[in-house]
Design a protein around this motif. Structure first.
Motif, short mmCIF file in Angstrom:
data_model
loop_
_atom_site.label_atom_id
_atom_site.label_comp_id
_atom_site.label_asym_id
_atom_site.label_seq_id
_atom_site.Cartn_x
_atom_site.Cartn_y
_atom_site.Cartn_z
N UNK A 1 9.21 0.28 4.34
CA UNK A 1 9.82 -0.40 5.49
C UNK A 1 9.31 0.15 6.82
N UNK A 2 8.62 1.28 6.81
CA UNK A 2 8.15 1.89 8.06
C UNK A 2 7.22 0.96 8.83
N UNK B 1 12.06 -3.67 -0.99
CA UNK B 1 11.03 -2.76 -1.45
C UNK B 1 11.58 -1.84 -2.53
N UNK B 2 10.69 -1.45 -3.44
CA UNK B 2 11.08 -0.48 -4.46
C UNK B 2 11.42 0.87 -3.85
N UNK C 1 0.83 -1.21 0.00
CA UNK C 1 0.00 0.00 0.00
C UNK C 1 0.86 1.25 0.00
N UNK C 2 2.00 1.20 0.66
CA UNK C 2 2.91 2.34 0.68
C UNK C 2 3.68 2.49 -0.62
N UNK C 3 3.57 1.53 -1.51
CA UNK C 3 4.11 1.63 -2.87
C UNK C 3 3.01 1.84 -3.90
N UNK C 4 1.78 2.14 -3.44
CA UNK C 4 0.64 2.24 -4.34
C UNK C 4 0.86 3.23 -5.48
#
Length: 520
Positions: free
Chosen positions: A235-236, A229-230, A52-55
């Motif tokens: 990572x948070x 991760x991209x 979701x944080x890479x959405x």
């Protein structure tokens, strides 16, 4: 080994345009888990949350794959956003327990916007199952496909990611490392990969380091886990962690033996996508591990003001959201140039819920009409702009759809009756004007309408077309100088969509992976 850059222009059918600025998130934990919040039964929730944080890197489809120590489970995929996929996963009562997995946000093409092309992709061989998610674009996809056709391997979709996973499964070698390295060396172009087997997480990056990819290590209760991760902000969700950039030409393995990393090639030629820094990456993410993207964009905006000040403006503003940092930097630089304070003000709110089809970011939408709709309907202006002279900062101009829609709103659709607007709009862009295609994974093709190229590289004509009073871009060498200054070292950048000069070893190829569409 040092290379000379190569002139390259991709060829693609005019009715299709490719987008592959995807996002990858992967995780490995011990079989016994780390704690009540991160264990084999919750790993899918963690992957969904990280993805979701890479959405912002892909809005078209989402999928995940899990390894449980015995096998790789068939991937779960769904069209649309991560949240929608998560809700469907829960509603259907899916249960994919395991201790290693990857998630993939896809950003692709109009012609291939189908569930068959949703990643991760899965293949099986005598060594077991393997699943792969990719960010990038291969320029030799037809070669890989021909090799697989010779072996009698059938693909269900039309993506180079599927070709890569089947190449791994059919590659020579007794170990997964040998099979993966064979595939990496057979693949030409841009790729940042997340790969899982039944019990191991792998990651690899092309020799150019063209797309971002990071690794993190985290510890809970004396037990260690690993994630890739991209972008770093994903990572948070892990809490305290140590992270590092995966280097160009590097491959790593995470399993019960720990983290091991090595160079799969020595032929390194750094060519990181400059547009990632100007627009695609999130402002709170990191580059080269230590430098925040926000800092880079502020400095780009500052130098943009030094080189191309907009005199006699009342305020500086921006097109939400990715240009905000550059606009604030531009206001600071312009204040120094003019010898008076010029403040940056938010001039509009962007609809945070997107269009009815779920689209949020104009450039990464696969439908050209949706890009225009986003530009016209997704921005609600503030009344303070009425009668004002403003410097408006946007991160880049590719086709001009979103920009022209926002400028139209700014000048003509402000106020209670939506019939007023700013007196003057002076547009400033940190990314240099785009006039060439991108063969390495960004949605810029030869057949596209690229506004700067179509208007004969005449900035005044582009300004007239967009409806602004003046327009200026940073030049390529100016952009490069700012990046080097902020990072504190020379950074090899790919600015091929601007200059027409691309990294080496791809010049012999004049195909796009969209040509796979015609082979089905």
């Amino acid at each position: 080994m040092k290379y000379e850059s190569t002139q390259f222009e991709s060829v693609v059918s005019p009715e299709k345009s490719i987008k592959t600025e995807c996002g990858v998130f992967g995780i490995w934990i011990p079989k016994q888990g780390l704690d009540n919040n991160l264990n084999c039964s919750t790993i899918t929730d963690v992957i969904f949350a990280g993805s979701l944080l890479n959405q912002h890197r892909g809005e078209e489809s989402y999928g995940l794959a899990i390894g449980n120590g015995q096998e790789v489970l068939p991937p779960f995929t769904e069209m649309g956003l991560v949240r929608s996929a998560f809700q469907k996963y829960k509603k259907e009562g899916r249960k994919m327990d395991g201790h290693v997995g990857i998630g993939h946000n896809r950003y692709s093409t109009t012609g291939s916007s189908v569930i068959e092309n949703a990643a991760p992709f899965y293949a099986k061989c005598e060594s077991g199952g393997v699943a792969l998610g990719q960010n990038g674009n291969l320029v030799n996809s037809p070669e890989l496909k021909q090799n697989l056709d010779t072996l009698g391997v059938q693909c269900i979709g039309t993506t180079d990611s599927e070709l890569m996973v089947h190449t791994i499964a059919n590659a020579p070698g007794d170990t997964w490392e040998e099979k993966i390295e064979y595939t990496l060396k057979s693949s030409k172009g841009s790729f940042s990969l997340g790969i899982i087997t039944k019990d191991t997480l792998y990651a690899a990056r092309d020799a150019f380091g063209n797309r971002p990819l990071f690794v993190a290590m985290f510890n809970r209760g004396g037990k260690t886990g690993y994630a890739i991760s991209s972008e770093t902000q994903a990572f948070n969700i892990l809490g305290d962690h140590i992270r590092d950039e995966i280097l160009p030409g590097e491959m790593l393995r995470c399993n019960e033996d720990g983290l091991e990393r090595w160079q799969w090639t020595d032929d390194i030629f750094e060519a990181f996508c400059g547009l990632e820094l100007a627009y695609l990456m999130r402002a709170d993410g990191r580059f080269k591990e230590r430098t925040q993207i926000d800092e880079i964009r502020r400095k780009l905006g500052y130098h943009l003001a030094l080189h191309y000040p907009a005199n006699n403006v009342d305020y500086v503003t921006y097109i939400p959201e990715s240009a905000k940092s550059s606009a604030e930097g531009y206001a600071e630089g312009l204040s120094n140039v003019l010898g008076r304070p010029v403040f940056s003000r938010t001039s509009m709110i962007k609809n945070r819920y997107g269009t009815l089809n779920g689209s949020f970011r104009g450039f990464i939408n696969p439908d050209n009409s949706q890009r225009s709709e986003i530009g016209l309907s997704s921005y609600s202006p503030f009344d303070w702009m009425i009668g004002a002279s403003i410097a408006m900062v946007d991160d880049s101009i590719i086709r001009g759809n979103t920009t022209s829609g926002v400028v139209n709103t700014t000048k003509n659709r402000v106020g209670n009756f939506r019939n007023n607007g700013a007196r003057e709009v002076h547009l400033r862009i940190p990314w240099p004007p785009v006039k060439h295609s991108c063969p390495l994974g960004t949605d810029i093709q030869t057949a596209d309408y690229l506004i700067y190229r179509e208007l004969n590289e005449n900035v005044d004509e582009v300004a007239k077309h967009l409806g602004v009073d003046s327009l200026a871009f940073l030049k390529p060498h100016e952009f490069q100088e700012v990046i080097d200054e902020v990072v504190g070292q020379h950074v090899g950048l790919c600015m091929g969509c601007v200059t027409g000069v691309y990294p080496p070893s791809i010049g012999e190829y004049t195909v796009s992976k969209l040509q796979l569409e015609g082979t089905k």
